[in-house]
Each structure stands twice: as C-alpha cells, then as structure tokens.
Design an enzyme around this catalytic site. Structure first.
Site, PDB file in Angstrom:
ATOM      1  N   GLY A  46       0.850  -1.194   0.000  1.00  0.00           N
ATOM      2  CA  GLY A  46       0.000   0.000   0.000  1.00  0.00           C
ATOM      3  C   GLY A  46       0.882   1.240   0.000  1.00  0.00           C
ATOM      4  N   GLY A  88       2.447   2.902   2.469  1.00  0.00           N
ATOM      5  CA  GLY A  88       3.665   2.836   3.270  1.00  0.00           C
ATOM      6  C   GLY A  88       4.682   1.871   2.682  1.00  0.00           C
ATOM      7  N   VAL A 104       0.380 -12.798   4.655  1.00  0.00           N
ATOM      8  CA  VAL A 104       1.215 -13.049   5.822  1.00  0.00           C
ATOM      9  C   VAL A 104       0.309 -13.395   7.003  1.00  0.00           C
ATOM     10  CG1 VAL A 104       2.765 -11.958   7.497  1.00  0.00           C
ATOM     11  CG2 VAL A 104       3.185 -11.703   5.036  1.00  0.00           C
ATOM     12  N   GLU A 154     -17.753  12.045   1.234  1.00  0.00           N
ATOM     13  CA  GLU A 154     -17.418  11.968  -0.198  1.00  0.00           C
ATOM     14  C   GLU A 154     -18.367  11.026  -0.929  1.00  0.00           C
ATOM     15  OE1 GLU A 154     -12.708  13.166  -0.173  1.00  0.00           O
ATOM     16  OE2 GLU A 154     -13.171  11.051  -0.234  1.00  0.00           O
ATOM     17  N   ASP A 184      -0.994   2.916   8.678  1.00  0.00           N
ATOM     18  CA  ASP A 184      -2.218   2.786   9.483  1.00  0.00           C
ATOM     19  C   ASP A 184      -2.086   1.804  10.639  1.00  0.00           C
ATOM     20  OD1 ASP A 184      -3.437   4.529   7.814  1.00  0.00           O
ATOM     21  OD2 ASP A 184      -4.992   3.147   7.092  1.00  0.00           O
ATOM     22  N   GLN A 235      -0.424  10.226   3.527  1.00  0.00           N
ATOM     23  CA  GLN A 235       0.842  10.957   3.645  1.00  0.00           C
ATOM     24  C   GLN A 235       1.685  10.448   4.813  1.00  0.00           C
ATOM     25  OE1 GLN A 235       2.864  13.056   2.237  1.00  0.00           O
ATOM     26  NE2 GLN A 235       1.649  13.063   0.389  1.00  0.00           N
TER      27      GLN A 235
HETATM   28  C1  LIG Z   1     -12.232   4.702   1.404  1.00  0.00           C
HETATM   29  C2  LIG Z   1     -10.971   5.339   1.904  1.00  0.00           C
HETATM   30  C3  LIG Z   1     -10.705   6.669   1.592  1.00  0.00           C
HETATM   31  C4  LIG Z   1      -9.541   7.272   2.038  1.00  0.00           C
HETATM   32  N1  LIG Z   1      -9.297   8.581   1.696  1.00  0.00           N
HETATM   33  C5  LIG Z   1      -8.128   9.145   2.066  1.00  0.00           C
HETATM   34  C6  LIG Z   1      -7.797  10.462   1.639  1.00  0.00           C
HETATM   35  O1  LIG Z   1      -8.581  11.122   0.946  1.00  0.00           O
HETATM   36  N2  LIG Z   1      -6.604  10.976   2.019  1.00  0.00           N
HETATM   37  C7  LIG Z   1      -5.716  10.261   2.782  1.00  0.00           C
HETATM   38  O2  LIG Z   1      -4.620  10.745   3.079  1.00  0.00           O
HETATM   39  N3  LIG Z   1      -6.003   9.024   3.216  1.00  0.00           N
HETATM   40  C8  LIG Z   1      -7.184   8.440   2.864  1.00  0.00           C
HETATM   41  N4  LIG Z   1      -7.478   7.177   3.287  1.00  0.00           N
HETATM   42  C9  LIG Z   1      -6.544   6.491   4.211  1.00  0.00           C
HETATM   43  C10 LIG Z   1      -5.338   5.941   3.457  1.00  0.00           C
HETATM   44  O3  LIG Z   1      -5.763   5.202   2.350  1.00  0.00           O
HETATM   45  C11 LIG Z   1      -4.550   5.099   4.418  1.00  0.00           C
HETATM   46  O4  LIG Z   1      -4.135   5.900   5.487  1.00  0.00           O
HETATM   47  C12 LIG Z   1      -3.341   4.490   3.734  1.00  0.00           C
HETATM   48  O5  LIG Z   1      -3.739   3.603   2.720  1.00  0.00           O
HETATM   49  C13 LIG Z   1      -2.469   3.764   4.753  1.00  0.00           C
HETATM   50  O6  LIG Z   1      -1.391   3.192   4.085  1.00  0.00           O
HETATM   51  P1  LIG Z   1      -0.774   1.815   4.595  1.00  0.00           P
HETATM   52  O7  LIG Z   1       0.414   1.551   3.754  1.00  0.00           O
HETATM   53  O8  LIG Z   1      -0.633   1.848   6.069  1.00  0.00           O
HETATM   54  O9  LIG Z   1      -1.912   0.757   4.303  1.00  0.00           O
HETATM   55  P2  LIG Z   1      -2.616   0.388   2.938  1.00  0.00           P
HETATM   56  O10 LIG Z   1      -2.428   1.418   1.918  1.00  0.00           O
HETATM   57  O11 LIG Z   1      -3.997  -0.010   3.312  1.00  0.00           O
HETATM   58  O12 LIG Z   1      -1.818  -0.890   2.458  1.00  0.00           O
HETATM   59  C14 LIG Z   1      -1.813  -2.097   3.185  1.00  0.00           C
HETATM   60  C15 LIG Z   1      -1.367  -3.187   2.232  1.00  0.00           C
HETATM   61  O13 LIG Z   1      -1.059  -4.326   2.990  1.00  0.00           O
HETATM   62  C16 LIG Z   1      -1.639  -5.450   2.376  1.00  0.00           C
HETATM   63  N5  LIG Z   1      -1.866  -6.426   3.446  1.00  0.00           N
HETATM   64  C17 LIG Z   1      -2.655  -6.261   4.528  1.00  0.00           C
HETATM   65  N6  LIG Z   1      -2.578  -7.350   5.309  1.00  0.00           N
HETATM   66  C18 LIG Z   1      -1.741  -8.213   4.697  1.00  0.00           C
HETATM   67  C19 LIG Z   1      -1.269  -9.513   5.010  1.00  0.00           C
HETATM   68  N7  LIG Z   1      -1.663 -10.153   6.113  1.00  0.00           N
HETATM   69  N8  LIG Z   1      -0.413 -10.112   4.155  1.00  0.00           N
HETATM   70  C20 LIG Z   1      -0.020  -9.482   3.013  1.00  0.00           C
HETATM   71  N9  LIG Z   1      -0.433  -8.260   2.669  1.00  0.00           N
HETATM   72  C21 LIG Z   1      -1.285  -7.620   3.511  1.00  0.00           C
HETATM   73  C22 LIG Z   1      -2.891  -4.947   1.713  1.00  0.00           C
HETATM   74  O14 LIG Z   1      -3.292  -5.783   0.645  1.00  0.00           O
HETATM   75  C23 LIG Z   1      -2.454  -3.565   1.233  1.00  0.00           C
HETATM   76  O15 LIG Z   1      -1.919  -3.617  -0.061  1.00  0.00           O
HETATM   77  C24 LIG Z   1      -8.636   6.540   2.840  1.00  0.00           C
HETATM   78  C25 LIG Z   1      -8.901   5.207   3.172  1.00  0.00           C
HETATM   79  C26 LIG Z   1     -10.068   4.612   2.703  1.00  0.00           C
HETATM   80  C27 LIG Z   1     -10.345   3.169   3.040  1.00  0.00           C
END
Ligand SMILES: Cc1cc2nc3c(=O)[nH]c(=O)nc-3n(C[C@H](O)[C@H](O)[C@H](O)COP(=O)(O)OP(=O)(O)OC[C@H]3O[C@@H](n4cnc5c(N)ncnc54)[C@H](O)[C@@H]3O)c2cc1C
Length: 447
Positions: A14, A16, A80, A176, A305, A321
């Site tokens: 995702g 991060g 995982v 939204e 997150d 961000q």
């Molecule tokens: C509907 C929606 C709207 C949003 N709008 C905004 C916005 O307008 N602005 C903003 O800044 N933020 C927004 N967010 C929040 C933002 O998307 C998150 O804060 C961001 O995606 C966090 O990034 P991350 O890398 O922590 O997790 P994610 O981007 O969620 O990535 C996690 C990744 O880990 C993978 N994963 C999870 N568990 C496992 C596992 N057990 N094994 C292997 N892979 C795994 C998933 O498939 C995914 O690809 C929104 C979120 C949602 C749901």
C-alpha cells in the site's frame, strides 16, 4: 544478488510499503515485498469506483509492474499470517501453499487497516464497508441494482424503500460517498428511468458526532454540511445507529427502511501487533519508537495505518501521507544501518494538509491556518490526487475521465458485474463474498 547481502522483507504494497520499496531501490540489499493482493490501491478514490465515476483499473496498479525496474526487488503474492521475531522470519500463505517461511534481516510491516464495526460484526453482512476494489465493485453493484429493482417494481409504495441509501459515518469517506451518490442520481441517472425518478432517491448520512468531517475545522465542517444539504443529502447527527438488518437501520429509535446501507465509519488496524506480541494502543496499532522500530526489535519497523506514534502530544492520523513518509523514513534508517552511516533524526511528519471533496467542483481544504472551501479547494484536491496516483498512465486516464465526466456527465463504468444471483423473479443483491475477486481478499468474509 549474493546471499550475504541483507534481506529486507516488506509486508504490504500500500502507501507505506510501496514508498519504502521505492526508497530502497538503490540500497545494497535484497528487497522482498509480500502483499495478499497483486495490486497497489489508491484508496482515496475508492468511492469514485463505488459510484461508477472511475473503473477499478483506474485506481489500482499491479505492484509487480510498479516495481518492475527495481532490480534488487522481488514481489511475492501471499497473505502473511505471522512473524517469528526470534527466528527472524515471516510466514505467509501463497497461492498454493500455507505457512511458507521467509527469512529477513530487516522487516517493515505496512499492512494497513480494515473496517471496524465497533464490536457489532453482525452489521457487516448488511452494511458493507469500503476498503478494497472488491468492496467498491460490490457497493457499485448494490447501488445500481437498487435502481434496476425499483424500475421493475410495480408497487410504487416500495420505490421509496428501494431508493433509500444510508451511509453510516460522516467522516471523509462517508461525506465523499454521500455527495458522489447524490450527484450520480441527480445527473447521470436522472433521465434514464421511466417508472422511477432517480432524483427522488433519499440519501441519509448518519453520525453520532455533532458535525460532519470531525477532524476538520468547524467552519469547513459547516461548509461541507451545507453543500451536502444543497445536494439533497439528509444529514442526521448526534446519534449512532442502534441496529442494522436486512430492512435498514434503527437510529434514535426510528427505523429507516433501506435496502442499501453502507458502512463508512470505523477502521481497525491489521493484526501486526498480535504477530509481534508487542505493545499496542487502544485501537490495536503497534506502538513504535521515534525511528519507527518496534521496542526491543531494532530490525523490525511498523509504518502507516497499523503503527501508533504521537507527535506534539497527538497520535498521527491514519492517512496516506503519514504512511508514505513513514515508509520512506524506515527505508532511510535501514539503508544507513546497512551502509554503517549515522542514524537519521527521529521521524517527524510534515503535514501538507487535509482535503475532502463534496460533490462536483466543491472541496474543503485545511492546511495549517489555511482553510478553504469551494472550487479552488476542489482544483487543489484534483491536482494532489492526480499527482499521487501510482503511475503516469493512471494519471492520464483519470484526468481524461474526470474532464469527460465534468463536461458530459458520462461515467467510467456503470456495469453490474457478476449479477448471477438473479433467481426466478427475485433479484438478489450480490454480496462481496460472491464477487470473484473476494477470494483474493480472504479477510473480507470477516468484515
Ligand atoms: C475509502 C478510503 C478513503 C480514504 N481517503 C483518504 C484520503 O482522501 N486521504 C488520505 O490521506 N487518506 C485516505 N485514506 C486512508 C489511506 O488510504 C490510508 O491511510 C493508507 O492507505 C495507509 O497506508 P498503509 O500503507 O498503512 O496501508 P494500505 O495502503 O492499506 O496498504 C496495506 C497493504 O497491505 C496489504 N496487506 C494487509 N494485510 C496483509 C497480510 N496479512 N499479508 C499481506 N499483505 C497484507 C494490503 O493488501 C495492502 O496492499 C482513505 C482510506 C479509505 C479506506
């Protein structure tokens, strides 16, 4: 690369995880990124897929393709299921094997969050959330189905119930989504039905808080609310939903009959804290040190997150961000250690501001003391979202689609995909578990 070169395992492609992988491109290390999906997803635009503005392919991109030119990086598709921090390995289920072990020298966990029904998991079957592409397509199916069902329904008394849409949670996603739905029914769909008037659809946005867009300044919340009401959305604040079932919701003792309830409220972090058996905050996010490593494990980092870190006395928000900046920082710390360089400064989030869009040509923007609402904020919103899409082809495709839709009202995809549940006169709404891609997303059934 020789086996002696350190191996960095990143779990999650995702915001991060991908930012970390990109930042490690030139590092003398073997980078392995594991994700249960084959694609990186731009979640901020999920609501546009759910409301037919964009197609799934316009907000998702294969991780393998994005990192294809990173010669030190291998992408594996797998879920995982655990981490053995003593043996320094993660376990994942691949397409055909369970419990595959993958050793690491450094580990970055970036596994994001899923829906939280605040202890009412029984609501999940009636009120799907919006987190994955499968969720978005499933919600799109439900919305379009509701109109098809209403058009074929002879009894006009049932039209109102079929065309009542309830959104639970008036944070950015709920606002939204409600606004986009209002635009959909009042523009694109308005002239295409003969027995029902799509513009008469009732859209109800419910939140237990006292204002919409709680994290924004009060003036922006008020501007967003007023815009929603102009679009015809019924905003009901001050009471959460008491109950959700197949007939709709009960809020403050009143039943709102609806066949389409969408959950846009809480999120819960991934189980990374359980895998590590480390300290978590109340929400279950892993408490990390200022360099984003896990206490007692300087080789394990948690970002995005699923991480919990306070800055200036407040926990950092779960936004894209934060995840991207943390992913890059974890990569920097690891890169320095591999090179034997000095440790970088502790992580500090640089807040570029927050935005939410409220229908066509209107957004709210908050950046430091700058509070903006209206067209200018919407243009900034559009520019920022285009900039952060994963590839240039997506940027071009989304830009063209937005301009086209702005001018003509025509949408990216209004297809009801996989509606094989139509049985002997009863149109059954397909649940997300019936969607073919739900098998790519095993955790969906738990939502
Ligand atoms: C509907 C929606 C709207 C949003 N709008 C905004 C916005 O307008 N602005 C903003 O800044 N933020 C927004 N967010 C929040 C933002 O998307 C998150 O804060 C961001 O995606 C966090 O990034 P991350 O890398 O922590 O997790 P994610 O981007 O969620 O990535 C996690 C990744 O880990 C993978 N994963 C999870 N568990 C496992 C596992 N057990 N094994 C292997 N892979 C795994 C998933 O498939 C995914 O690809 C929104 C979120 C949602 C749901």
């Amino acid at each position: 690369m020789p086996e002696t070169v350190p191996r960095i395992v990143i779990v999650g492609g995702g915001f991060g995880g991908l930012a970390a992988a990109k930042a490690l491109r030139k590092t003398d290390a073997r980078v392995v990124l594991v994700d249960r999906q084959n694609h990186h997803l731009f979640q901020p635009l999920l609501y546009q897929v759910a409301t037919s503005e964009l197609t799934p392919g316009q907000i998702g991109s294969p991780i393998r393709g994005i990192l294809g030119r990173h010669r030190n990086t291998t992408v594996l598709m797998g879920e995982v299921t655990g981490v053995d921090s003593d043996r320094r390995c993660v376990f994942f289920d691949s397409v055909d094997r369970e419990g595959v072990a993958l050793d690491y020298d450094y580990l970055i966990l970036a596994t994001g969050a899923s829906h939280s029904y605040f202890g009412h998991d029984e609501f999940a079957q009636f009120a799907p959330g919006l987190k994955s592409l499968a969720d978005a397509v499933s919600i799109r199916n439900r919305i379009l189905f509701a109109f098809e069902q209403a058009e074929t329904e002879e009894d006009p008394r049932r039209h109102r119930d079929l065309l009542t849409f309830v959104l639970v949670g008036a944070g950015p996603t709920g606002v939204e989504m409600a606004a986009a739905l209002a635009v959909l029914v009042r523009t694109t769909l308005s002239s295409e039905f003969r027995r029902v008037d799509p513009a008469s659809a009732r859209i109800v946005l419910i939140d237990m808080g006292q204002r919409v867009l709680g994290p924004f300044a009060e003036s922006l919340s008020a501007a967003a609310r007023s815009r929603l009401e102009k679009l015809g959305v019924e905003v009901r604040l001050g009471h959460g939903v008491d109950h959700i079932d197949a007939d709709g919701v009960i809020v403050a003792g009143e039943r709102i009959v609806s066949k389409t309830v969408i959950w846009t409220a809480g999120v819960a972090p991934s189980p990374a804290g359980k895998w590590l058996r480390s300290e978590t905050d109340r929400a279950g996010r892993v408490r990390v040190r200022p360099d984003l490593s896990v206490p007692g494990h300087p080789e394990i980092f948690v970002v995005g997150d699923t991480a919990s870190l306070d800055q200036d006395g407040h926990p950092l928000a779960g936004v894209a961000q934060v995840a991207m900046q943390q992913g890059r920082h974890a990569a920097l710390v690891i890169g320095r250690r591999i090179k034997g360089g000095p440790a970088p400064h502790p992580f500090r989030y640089f807040d570029k501001g927050t935005m939410a869009v409220v229908g066509k040509g209107f957004a709210v923007l908050q950046s430091g003391r700058l509070h903006l609402s209206g067209l200018l904020a919407w243009m900034a919103w559009a520019a920022v979202h285009l900039e952060f899409l994963a590839t240039s082809s997506l940027r071009v495709s989304v830009f063209v689609q937005w301009v086209w839709m702005y001018l003509t009202g025509q949408r990216g995809s209004r297809l009801i995909v996989n509606h094989h549940g139509s049985v002997a006169g009863h149109t059954r709404v397909p649940s997300s578990s019936e969607h073919p891609s739900s098998s790519e997303h095993p955790s969906m059934s738990a939502r």
